[in-house]
Design a protein around this motif. Structure first.
Motif, PDB file in Angstrom:
ATOM      1  N   SER A 122     -32.983 -34.660 -35.653  1.00  0.00           N
ATOM      2  CA  SER A 122     -33.829 -34.136 -34.678  1.00  0.00           C
ATOM      3  C   SER A 122     -35.167 -33.581 -35.509  1.00  0.00           C
ATOM      4  N   ALA A 123     -36.115 -33.470 -34.813  1.00  0.00           N
ATOM      5  CA  ALA A 123     -37.486 -32.977 -35.276  1.00  0.00           C
ATOM      6  C   ALA A 123     -37.228 -31.850 -36.160  1.00  0.00           C
ATOM      7  N   ASP A 124     -36.514 -30.900 -35.988  1.00  0.00           N
ATOM      8  CA  ASP A 124     -36.379 -29.690 -36.678  1.00  0.00           C
ATOM      9  C   ASP A 124     -35.327 -29.850 -38.093  1.00  0.00           C
ATOM     10  N   GLY A 125     -34.937 -31.025 -38.165  1.00  0.00           N
ATOM     11  CA  GLY A 125     -34.082 -31.327 -39.342  1.00  0.00           C
ATOM     12  C   GLY A 125     -32.629 -31.316 -39.203  1.00  0.00           C
ATOM     13  N   LEU A 126     -32.139 -31.122 -37.950  1.00  0.00           N
ATOM     14  CA  LEU A 126     -30.779 -31.021 -38.026  1.00  0.00           C
ATOM     15  C   LEU A 126     -30.237 -32.454 -37.572  1.00  0.00           C
ATOM     16  N   LYS A 127     -28.898 -32.597 -38.318  1.00  0.00           N
ATOM     17  CA  LYS A 127     -28.366 -33.916 -38.251  1.00  0.00           C
ATOM     18  C   LYS A 127     -27.715 -34.106 -36.955  1.00  0.00           C
ATOM     19  N   MET A 128     -28.158 -35.303 -36.348  1.00  0.00           N
ATOM     20  CA  MET A 128     -27.242 -35.400 -34.901  1.00  0.00           C
ATOM     21  C   MET A 128     -26.152 -36.544 -35.089  1.00  0.00           C
ATOM     22  N   ALA A 129     -26.339 -37.595 -36.062  1.00  0.00           N
ATOM     23  CA  ALA A 129     -25.421 -38.545 -36.211  1.00  0.00           C
ATOM     24  C   ALA A 129     -25.514 -39.153 -37.700  1.00  0.00           C
ATOM     25  N   GLN A 130     -24.584 -39.807 -38.150  1.00  0.00           N
ATOM     26  CA  GLN A 130     -24.549 -40.354 -39.635  1.00  0.00           C
ATOM     27  C   GLN A 130     -23.486 -41.201 -39.841  1.00  0.00           C
ATOM     28  N   TYR A 131     -23.874 -42.281 -40.601  1.00  0.00           N
ATOM     29  CA  TYR A 131     -23.051 -43.457 -41.176  1.00  0.00           C
ATOM     30  C   TYR A 131     -23.151 -43.497 -42.600  1.00  0.00           C
ATOM     31  N   SER A 132     -21.844 -43.700 -43.301  1.00  0.00           N
ATOM     32  CA  SER A 132     -22.057 -44.100 -44.646  1.00  0.00           C
ATOM     33  C   SER A 132     -22.506 -42.993 -45.533  1.00  0.00           C
ATOM     34  N   THR A 133     -22.360 -41.965 -45.067  1.00  0.00           N
ATOM     35  CA  THR A 133     -23.129 -40.591 -45.848  1.00  0.00           C
ATOM     36  C   THR A 133     -22.256 -39.291 -45.658  1.00  0.00           C
ATOM     37  N   GLU A 134     -21.798 -38.634 -46.784  1.00  0.00           N
ATOM     38  CA  GLU A 134     -21.226 -37.472 -46.749  1.00  0.00           C
ATOM     39  C   GLU A 134     -21.905 -36.501 -46.075  1.00  0.00           C
ATOM     40  N   THR A 135     -21.231 -35.526 -45.596  1.00  0.00           N
ATOM     41  CA  THR A 135     -22.022 -34.360 -44.763  1.00  0.00           C
ATOM     42  C   THR A 135     -23.144 -33.706 -45.311  1.00  0.00           C
ATOM     43  N   MET A 140     -22.114 -43.120 -30.979  1.00  0.00           N
ATOM     44  CA  MET A 140     -23.367 -43.776 -31.513  1.00  0.00           C
ATOM     45  C   MET A 140     -22.851 -44.257 -33.023  1.00  0.00           C
ATOM     46  N   ASP A 141     -21.912 -43.864 -33.612  1.00  0.00           N
ATOM     47  CA  ASP A 141     -21.486 -44.320 -34.864  1.00  0.00           C
ATOM     48  C   ASP A 141     -21.553 -45.798 -35.111  1.00  0.00           C
ATOM     49  N   TRP A 142     -21.063 -46.488 -34.308  1.00  0.00           N
ATOM     50  CA  TRP A 142     -20.762 -47.816 -34.443  1.00  0.00           C
ATOM     51  C   TRP A 142     -21.938 -48.590 -34.200  1.00  0.00           C
ATOM     52  N   MET A 143     -23.196 -48.059 -33.508  1.00  0.00           N
ATOM     53  CA  MET A 143     -24.576 -48.703 -33.520  1.00  0.00           C
ATOM     54  C   MET A 143     -24.976 -48.485 -35.161  1.00  0.00           C
ATOM     55  N   LEU A 144     -24.866 -47.180 -35.536  1.00  0.00           N
ATOM     56  CA  LEU A 144     -25.304 -47.010 -37.045  1.00  0.00           C
ATOM     57  C   LEU A 144     -24.683 -48.018 -38.238  1.00  0.00           C
ATOM     58  N   LYS A 145     -23.401 -48.071 -37.919  1.00  0.00           N
ATOM     59  CA  LYS A 145     -22.645 -48.877 -38.695  1.00  0.00           C
ATOM     60  C   LYS A 145     -23.213 -50.449 -38.548  1.00  0.00           C
ATOM     61  N   ASP A 146     -23.296 -50.776 -37.479  1.00  0.00           N
ATOM     62  CA  ASP A 146     -24.005 -52.115 -37.145  1.00  0.00           C
ATOM     63  C   ASP A 146     -25.289 -52.126 -37.983  1.00  0.00           C
ATOM     64  N   LEU A 147     -26.051 -51.410 -38.150  1.00  0.00           N
ATOM     65  CA  LEU A 147     -27.620 -51.209 -39.001  1.00  0.00           C
ATOM     66  C   LEU A 147     -26.930 -51.534 -40.279  1.00  0.00           C
ATOM     67  N   ALA A 148     -26.200 -50.582 -40.794  1.00  0.00           N
ATOM     68  CA  ALA A 148     -26.004 -50.660 -42.222  1.00  0.00           C
ATOM     69  C   ALA A 148     -25.081 -51.824 -42.666  1.00  0.00           C
ATOM     70  N   ASP A 149     -24.213 -52.610 -41.725  1.00  0.00           N
ATOM     71  CA  ASP A 149     -23.754 -53.766 -42.008  1.00  0.00           C
ATOM     72  C   ASP A 149     -24.392 -54.957 -41.870  1.00  0.00           C
ATOM     73  N   SER A 150     -25.548 -55.001 -41.212  1.00  0.00           N
ATOM     74  CA  SER A 150     -26.353 -56.030 -41.070  1.00  0.00           C
ATOM     75  C   SER A 150     -27.546 -56.215 -42.154  1.00  0.00           C
ATOM     76  N   VAL A 151     -27.779 -54.978 -42.979  1.00  0.00           N
ATOM     77  CA  VAL A 151     -28.610 -55.112 -43.888  1.00  0.00           C
ATOM     78  C   VAL A 151     -28.222 -55.062 -45.169  1.00  0.00           C
ATOM     79  N   PRO A 152     -27.854 -55.828 -45.870  1.00  0.00           N
ATOM     80  CA  PRO A 152     -27.311 -55.534 -47.330  1.00  0.00           C
ATOM     81  C   PRO A 152     -27.958 -54.422 -48.087  1.00  0.00           C
ATOM     82  N   GLN A 153     -27.298 -53.657 -48.744  1.00  0.00           N
ATOM     83  CA  GLN A 153     -27.698 -52.760 -49.830  1.00  0.00           C
ATOM     84  C   GLN A 153     -28.329 -51.442 -49.199  1.00  0.00           C
ATOM     85  N   THR A 154     -27.896 -51.130 -47.751  1.00  0.00           N
ATOM     86  CA  THR A 154     -28.059 -50.076 -46.883  1.00  0.00           C
ATOM     87  C   THR A 154     -27.035 -49.146 -47.621  1.00  0.00           C
TER      88      THR A 154
END
Length: 128
Positions: free
Chosen positions: A22-35, A1-15
């Motif tokens: 998840s709805a309970d606040g657990l991170k499932m995936a990330q891009y361009s963000t420290e843990t 899923m990382d490449w899809m998140l990267k695609d979003l960040a790369d396609s919209v400048p200033q992201t």
């Protein structure tokens, strides 16, 4: 899923940050963000989506579900979008971001990978 998140960040400048949670606040995936940042944003998003759902429940002809939340902040924008059963896509962007483009790209991403973003409710394991 990382490449899809990267695609979003790369396609919209200033992201700045893109996370899936998840709805309970657990991170499932990330891009361009420290843990640590992603974990804090995911926890905050859980509260925001819950508040938005409570407000949505007051609309007499609505489903009571939050679809998208946009918050304008000093220095940027925060976007939170429902992305499947129990999953959300969150983006933090600088203030010069093209808001219309961001919304469109987020919707496109949710449609492309929505079935992979489902986070089923957690069930208690029976004790033996």
């Amino acid at each position: 899923m990382d490449w899809m998140l990267k695609d979003l960040a790369d396609s919209v400048p200033q992201t700045r940050h893109v996370i899936v949670l998840s709805a309970d606040g657990l991170k499932m995936a990330q891009y361009s963000t420290e843990t640590d940042t992603a974990d804090r944003l995911a926890a905050a998003c859980a509260g925001l989506q819950s508040l938005a759902a409570a407000v949505a429940a007051e609309l007499p002809h609505g489903s009571g579900r939050m679809r998208m939340l946009v918050i304008e902040l000093d220095g940027g924008f925060f976007y939170l979008m429902a992305a499947g059963a129990g999953a959300y896509l969150a983006v933090l962007a600088d203030e010069g971001v093209d808001a219309g483009l961001m919304g469109q790209r987020m919707r496109d991403l949710v449609l492309r990978i929505g079935e992979h973003l489902n986070s089923p409710p957690r069930h208690q394991q029976p004790t033996a």
